[in-house]
Design an enzyme around this catalytic site. Structure first.
Site, PDB file in Angstrom:
ATOM      1  N   GLU A 158      12.025   7.120  55.336  1.00 31.10           N
ATOM      2  CA  GLU A 158      12.815   7.174  54.091  1.00 31.10           C
ATOM      3  C   GLU A 158      13.206   9.160  53.203  1.00 31.10           C
ATOM      4  O   GLU A 158      13.349   8.472  52.318  1.00 31.10           O
ATOM      5  CB  GLU A 158      11.914   5.764  53.354  1.00 31.10           C
ATOM      6  CG  GLU A 158      12.223   4.326  54.085  1.00 31.10           C
ATOM      7  CD  GLU A 158      11.991   3.868  54.793  1.00 31.10           C
ATOM      8  OE1 GLU A 158      11.544   4.480  55.402  1.00 31.10           O
ATOM      9  OE2 GLU A 158      12.476   3.025  56.034  1.00 31.10           O
ATOM     10  N   HIS A 188       9.804  -6.705  53.658  1.00 30.37           N
ATOM     11  CA  HIS A 188      10.786  -7.725  53.633  1.00 30.37           C
ATOM     12  C   HIS A 188      11.898  -8.551  52.369  1.00 30.37           C
ATOM     13  O   HIS A 188      12.865  -8.848  52.032  1.00 30.37           O
ATOM     14  CB  HIS A 188      11.516  -8.216  54.631  1.00 30.37           C
ATOM     15  CG  HIS A 188      11.051  -6.923  55.737  1.00 30.37           C
ATOM     16  ND1 HIS A 188      10.000  -7.411  55.904  1.00 30.37           N
ATOM     17  CD2 HIS A 188      12.025  -7.089  56.562  1.00 30.37           C
ATOM     18  CE1 HIS A 188      10.051  -6.542  57.636  1.00 30.37           C
ATOM     19  NE2 HIS A 188      11.161  -6.129  57.885  1.00 30.37           N
TER      20      HIS A 188
END
Length: 326
Positions: A60, A129
């Protein structure tokens, strides 16, 4: 008008942005051949090629850092963070580089990039998540932070974010990806400014201030309250930084009561900021303290218990009862 899910509306918005500007490109993990874990970019690599829709390594910080370089070279990168909790490896790039370059360079440099982040709970997933990290980014000067709550906004807001000359953090409520709504795919311009709040439902007794995944919950609460003779106004903030203060204050001045609803933890969150602003600007019109209905101040729970963590219709209506009883 076309009836689309939010996921399909985002896909259509990205397609229109790619077709309209050769400098727009997408990057992220599995967004190409797979079409993204939520299929938001499905079919776009086949249509625009692997140099416009780029499958990246699982890194990321590298994705965002590379996008910064591309933005400085005149491109308009749109990067996808696969899940909300995975944005933290890129957090340093976003708050230390993306947010500061325009200010640091005295306006000589701009960073026209979008970071798309699926966020929030309600899909039966685990921590990392299902998180709501919006306050981190709204707290950071130099970033604009927005979130959509329906397919029409998803279609238009993603295009407006890409067209913005400044970096935009674009939060997508993943539990609403399959909600359907009408989208005018042929219109030439968006119906609202990207940074303008929307009155999602008019009312007179109290104002529910919310955004993203909780807009649907608050609309359901307002419908239930109407059956009991109570009229609730629902404001969809849409933009968390900047906040459309004028629309918020006007609504609270009309109703005299405000309840802020969001999934993120309570302490130092968007609710606290809104309560402070309303108290400062609407003090003499308030009939009750500003209340908050939020997630709890703890790490996101296991999926079996997330229903107890997330604000629901009953918790919203309980807060409305408290406000009206004051």
């Amino acid at each position: 008008m076309s009836t689309l899910t939010m996921a399909k509306a985002l896909n259509a918005g990205l397609r229109r942005a790619l077709a309209g500007d050769p400098k727009v490109l997408l990057a992220g993990e599995d967004i190409g051949r797979l079409g993204g874990v939520f299929r938001i970019t499905e079919g776009l690599q086949a249509e625009f090629g692997p140099t416009r829709v780029v499958d990246t390594p699982l890194a990321e910080a590298g994705i965002v850092g590379t996008a910064v370089g591309m933005a400085l070279r005149g491109y308009k990168p749109v990067v996808e963070i696969q899940f909300d909790g995975f944005v933290y490896p890129a957090f340093d790039q976003i708050v230390s580089q993306v947010s500061r370059l325009h200010f640091r360079s005295h306006g000589r440099l701009s960073v026209p990039m979008v970071v798309r982040i699926p966020y929030g709970g309600g899909i039966g997933a685990i921590e990392h998540h299902s998180e709501s990290p919006e306050a981190y980014f709204a707290h950071t000067p130099g970033l604009k932070v927005v979130t959509c709550a329906n397919p029409s906004d998803a279609y238009w807001m993603i295009q407006q974010a890409i067209a913005d000359p400044d970096p935009v953090i674009f939060f997508e409520p993943k539990r609403r990806y399959h909600d359907k709504g009408e989208v005018d795919l042929d219109a030439s311009a968006a119906p609202d400014s990207l940074y303008q709040a929307r009155i999602a439902r008019h009312g007179t007794d109290a104002t529910l201030l919310t955004y993203g995944p909780m807009v649907r919950t608050c609309l359901d609460a307002a419908a239930a309250a109407e059956a009991e003779g109570r009229s609730l106004e629902v404001i969809d903030l849409r933009s968390l930084s900047p906040i459309d203060d004028a629309t918020v204050f006007a609504s609270v001045r009309r109703t005299g009561r405000a309840v802020v609803v969001h999934e993120a933890v309570r302490t130092l969150g968007m609710g606290a900021e809104l309560a402070a602003r309303i108290q400062a600007e609407c003090f003499y019109e308030l009939q009750a303290p500003v209340l908050r209905v939020t997630g709890y101040d703890l790490p996101y729970p296991p999926s079996r218990t997330e229903h107890s963590y997330l604000p629901d219709l009953d918790r919203v209506l309980d807060a409305v009862d408290q406000s009206l009883a004051h």
